[in-house]
Design a protein around this motif. Sequence first.
Motif, PDB file in Angstrom:
ATOM      1  N   VAL A  50       0.792   8.288 -12.760  1.00  0.00           N
ATOM      2  CA  VAL A  50       1.312   7.103 -12.077  1.00  0.00           C
ATOM      3  C   VAL A  50       0.206   6.053 -12.036  1.00  0.00           C
ATOM      4  CG1 VAL A  50       2.067   6.166  -9.861  1.00  0.00           C
ATOM      5  CG2 VAL A  50       3.011   8.328 -10.691  1.00  0.00           C
ATOM      6  N   VAL A  51       0.492   4.878 -12.586  1.00  0.00           N
ATOM      7  CA  VAL A  51      -0.516   3.820 -12.676  1.00  0.00           C
ATOM      8  C   VAL A  51       0.090   2.490 -12.240  1.00  0.00           C
ATOM      9  CG1 VAL A  51      -2.128   2.605 -14.185  1.00  0.00           C
ATOM     10  CG2 VAL A  51      -1.596   4.995 -14.638  1.00  0.00           C
ATOM     11  N   PHE A  52      -0.697   1.714 -11.509  1.00  0.00           N
ATOM     12  CA  PHE A  52      -0.352   0.332 -11.191  1.00  0.00           C
ATOM     13  C   PHE A  52      -1.257  -0.541 -12.056  1.00  0.00           C
ATOM     14  CE2 PHE A  52       0.450   2.852  -7.360  1.00  0.00           C
ATOM     15  CZ  PHE A  52       1.819   2.632  -7.228  1.00  0.00           C
ATOM     16  N   PRO A  53      -0.770  -1.041 -13.180  1.00  0.00           N
ATOM     17  CA  PRO A  53      -1.647  -1.708 -14.148  1.00  0.00           C
ATOM     18  C   PRO A  53      -2.265  -3.009 -13.644  1.00  0.00           C
ATOM     19  CG  PRO A  53       0.660  -1.866 -14.825  1.00  0.00           C
ATOM     20  CD  PRO A  53       0.612  -0.908 -13.680  1.00  0.00           C
ATOM     21  N   GLU A  54      -1.765  -3.563 -12.533  1.00  0.00           N
ATOM     22  CA  GLU A  54      -2.430  -4.740 -11.959  1.00  0.00           C
ATOM     23  C   GLU A  54      -3.797  -4.372 -11.376  1.00  0.00           C
ATOM     24  OE1 GLU A  54       0.429  -7.438  -9.623  1.00  0.00           O
ATOM     25  OE2 GLU A  54       1.465  -5.503  -9.705  1.00  0.00           O
ATOM     26  N   GLY A  55      -3.954  -3.109 -10.982  1.00  0.00           N
ATOM     27  CA  GLY A  55      -5.226  -2.663 -10.429  1.00  0.00           C
ATOM     28  C   GLY A  55      -5.407  -2.970  -8.960  1.00  0.00           C
ATOM     29  N   THR A  56      -4.575  -3.841  -8.409  1.00  0.00           N
ATOM     30  CA  THR A  56      -4.618  -4.187  -6.995  1.00  0.00           C
ATOM     31  C   THR A  56      -3.237  -4.696  -6.602  1.00  0.00           C
ATOM     32  OG1 THR A  56      -5.779  -5.502  -5.311  1.00  0.00           O
ATOM     33  CG2 THR A  56      -5.329  -6.593  -7.407  1.00  0.00           C
ATOM     34  N   ARG A  57      -3.011  -4.837  -5.299  1.00  0.00           N
ATOM     35  CA  ARG A  57      -1.687  -5.282  -4.858  1.00  0.00           C
ATOM     36  C   ARG A  57      -1.390  -6.720  -5.287  1.00  0.00           C
ATOM     37  NH1 ARG A  57      -2.600  -4.248   1.194  1.00  0.00           N
ATOM     38  NH2 ARG A  57      -4.736  -4.130   0.410  1.00  0.00           N
ATOM     39  N   THR A  58      -0.125  -6.971  -5.551  1.00  0.00           N
ATOM     40  CA  THR A  58       0.333  -8.313  -5.902  1.00  0.00           C
ATOM     41  C   THR A  58       0.055  -9.258  -4.733  1.00  0.00           C
ATOM     42  OG1 THR A  58       2.079  -7.338  -7.234  1.00  0.00           O
ATOM     43  CG2 THR A  58       2.334  -9.643  -6.642  1.00  0.00           C
ATOM     44  N   SER A  59      -0.448 -10.430  -5.027  1.00  0.00           N
ATOM     45  CA  SER A  59      -0.762 -11.401  -3.987  1.00  0.00           C
ATOM     46  C   SER A  59       0.145 -12.617  -4.128  1.00  0.00           C
ATOM     47  CB  SER A  59      -2.232 -11.831  -4.093  1.00  0.00           C
ATOM     48  OG  SER A  59      -2.550 -12.772  -3.111  1.00  0.00           O
ATOM     49  N   MET A 115       0.812  -1.210   0.000  1.00  0.00           N
ATOM     50  CA  MET A 115       0.000   0.000   0.000  1.00  0.00           C
ATOM     51  C   MET A 115       0.848   1.263   0.000  1.00  0.00           C
ATOM     52  SD  MET A 115      -3.098  -0.916   2.656  1.00  0.00           S
ATOM     53  CE  MET A 115      -3.655   0.793   2.696  1.00  0.00           C
ATOM     54  N   LEU A 116       2.143   1.137   0.253  1.00  0.00           N
ATOM     55  CA  LEU A 116       3.022   2.300   0.325  1.00  0.00           C
ATOM     56  C   LEU A 116       3.572   2.721  -1.031  1.00  0.00           C
ATOM     57  CD1 LEU A 116       5.055   1.292   3.518  1.00  0.00           C
ATOM     58  CD2 LEU A 116       3.242   3.003   3.365  1.00  0.00           C
ATOM     59  N   ASP A 117       3.313   1.951  -2.075  1.00  0.00           N
ATOM     60  CA  ASP A 117       3.937   2.208  -3.378  1.00  0.00           C
ATOM     61  C   ASP A 117       3.576   3.576  -3.944  1.00  0.00           C
ATOM     62  OD1 ASP A 117       4.826  -0.421  -3.127  1.00  0.00           O
ATOM     63  OD2 ASP A 117       3.112  -1.214  -4.227  1.00  0.00           O
ATOM     64  N   ALA A 118       2.300   3.940  -3.865  1.00  0.00           N
ATOM     65  CA  ALA A 118       1.882   5.229  -4.422  1.00  0.00           C
ATOM     66  C   ALA A 118       2.554   6.373  -3.670  1.00  0.00           C
ATOM     67  CB  ALA A 118       0.362   5.361  -4.357  1.00  0.00           C
ATOM     68  N   LEU A 119       2.654   6.247  -2.342  1.00  0.00           N
ATOM     69  CA  LEU A 119       3.322   7.282  -1.547  1.00  0.00           C
ATOM     70  C   LEU A 119       4.774   7.432  -1.971  1.00  0.00           C
ATOM     71  CD1 LEU A 119       0.816   6.396   0.215  1.00  0.00           C
ATOM     72  CD2 LEU A 119       2.206   7.022   2.211  1.00  0.00           C
TER      73      LEU A 119
END
Length: 267
Positions: free
Chosen positions: A157-166, A97-101
């Motif tokens: 800034v985009v995380f193309p997975e759309g959610t955190r890696t599991s 959850m800290l990636d965007a920060l």
Amino acid sequence: MKLLLRSLKAVALAPPLYVLLLGLGLMSLAWNLLAMLLHPVLPPRLGRRVGRAGIAHGYRLFWTVASACGMMRIDARCLAALRDERGLVIIANHPTMLDALLLVAHLPRSACIMKASLMRNVFLGAGARLARYIRNDSARTMVRLAVDDLRDGGQLVVFPEGTRTSGGRLNAFRPGVTLIARLAQSPIQTVFIDTDSPYLGKGWPIWRVPPLPIIFTLRLGERFAPMADSNALTARLEHYFQQHLAAGQDPGTPAAECKSPRAPTWS
């Protein structure tokens, strides 16, 4: 005995971690109260610049304090090369959850695509509205706003997975980012976020103390030109991330491109 020592260490480190997170929450709340006052009086372009700079400086302060007290070790020097580029899409993997920060702290031109519900969050909403972050409740509006922002010199800034890696496995990429890049004619810069910490990954509660220090290392990957076939580019980007994250390989960016004497180093 080792388990007992580990438990005692976690108990001892819990208060500083909670104080750090409390400080982040209070800082976010204070900025959002100020942003609530600024939003109706500042012109949109000035509000965007002030809003994004305020968020970036606040998060940089958080990372600086976290590093100074030994809770985290962060190497994000490579982002200095991207700081002043205009009209750039930046995509990254999403382990916590800290990636965007982490990314926004070093990229004061950047906007994020946010869940519409977060725009009403007391700790995030007003600041996000002032910074003209992109809400995702309508796909068509989201694409239009993102394209307009890029054409106006912003970064996305985009995380193309759309959610955190599991479980360490990359999620399937969503196609929206490549469509936005095509319509704005913006290049896509890949960024790899490396961490072995489970903190705030999928299923990790914010109150649970992880092994410390938390270590983040960022790497620049290849830059991809937009393509007429957005789906083909999405598949290509997903394959590229799978290759380099699975193998732990250097994505091929020259070392000189990832370092700058002016860039801050936290270690």
